[in-house]
Design an enzyme around this catalytic site. Sequence first.
Site, short mmCIF file in Angstrom:
data_model
loop_
_atom_site.label_atom_id
_atom_site.label_comp_id
_atom_site.label_asym_id
_atom_site.label_seq_id
_atom_site.Cartn_x
_atom_site.Cartn_y
_atom_site.Cartn_z
N GLY A 39 -21.67 -18.54 -10.39
CA GLY A 39 -20.52 -17.63 -10.41
C GLY A 39 -19.98 -17.34 -11.79
N LYS A 194 17.62 -1.50 -3.64
CA LYS A 194 16.91 -2.45 -2.78
C LYS A 194 17.02 -3.84 -3.37
CE LYS A 194 12.42 -2.33 -5.06
NZ LYS A 194 10.99 -2.04 -4.99
N ARG A 196 14.68 -7.67 -3.26
CA ARG A 196 13.37 -8.22 -2.90
C ARG A 196 13.53 -9.71 -2.64
NH1 ARG A 196 8.50 -5.95 -3.41
NH2 ARG A 196 9.21 -4.32 -4.82
#
Length: 312
Positions: A39, A194, A196
């Site tokens: 990998g 908004k 979060r």
Amino acid sequence: MNRPLKILTGTANRAIVEEAAQYLGVPISNMLVTKFSDGEVRVQINESIRGADVYVFQSLSSPANQHIMELLLIIDALKRSSAGRITAVIPYFAYARQDRQDKPRTPVSARLLADLITVAGANRVVTIDLHSPQIQGFFDIPVDHLSALPVLYEYIKKNLILENPVVVSPDAGGVERARLLANRLGCGIAIIYKRRPEPNKAEVLDVVGEIDGKEAIIIDDLIDTAGTMVAAANMLINRGAKRVLACATHGVLSGPAVERLTNSPIEQVIITNTIPIGDKLFDKLRIVSVAPLLGEAIKRIHEEESVSSLFI
């Protein structure tokens, strides 16, 4: 400038590189980017780049960590091969949302990534619409921070008929972006408030500005899970918006994003090709290319001309 111009690319977004190379009239240099059986990333440049002005394209999109490693190894290989100048062209900069310690004992990941790119050997960075513009200051090398706003504006101008538009910022941090687009369209702006509570979750609370009877264009730097964008669209429709369009530079479109956008009241979702979309295409999606923008930036940097006019 006497240094030859060379373009190299990792595996993240070859289509945008091919278009930019065509714009510049130069071929993509021969380089091998593969993996060993365990990998690990393997990089080998198969032509001389000694003394060249080299531009390495790599969007740091998913899988971000693999693409970051590819970029770092390519830059290191170039440095060890005596490249004249190495510019990392990063249409989408990963970890940009982790630009500060918003909670105790957390990393500033964007700063770490900036340090890694610098230490690897990059002399300059070209990127588009960082999530936080202050990330430019994390680098100790020049950063050309381009805006995709002119590209998005040209699409809107040529393809949409708008009678009474309003540009909407989905949060307070995007007000400047919304203002710039509104100035070009000659209309007003609105701002959605908004909060979060946790990553990838947003609660839309209110909207400031005139929405009733208008064509709302929501503009943001990226669409990830689309929770914010869809919640904003629903609120705008409930407040009397005649139609809702969504624009963003980076189409991350992770998790339930495609399903949410497909089932939302949003009429069109307009994004750029900074991130390859792959199998995430859907009927509402429109993709515009930033390759000419990047090609023009590279041309001006290579010829030591001003790039400032491309910033907005």
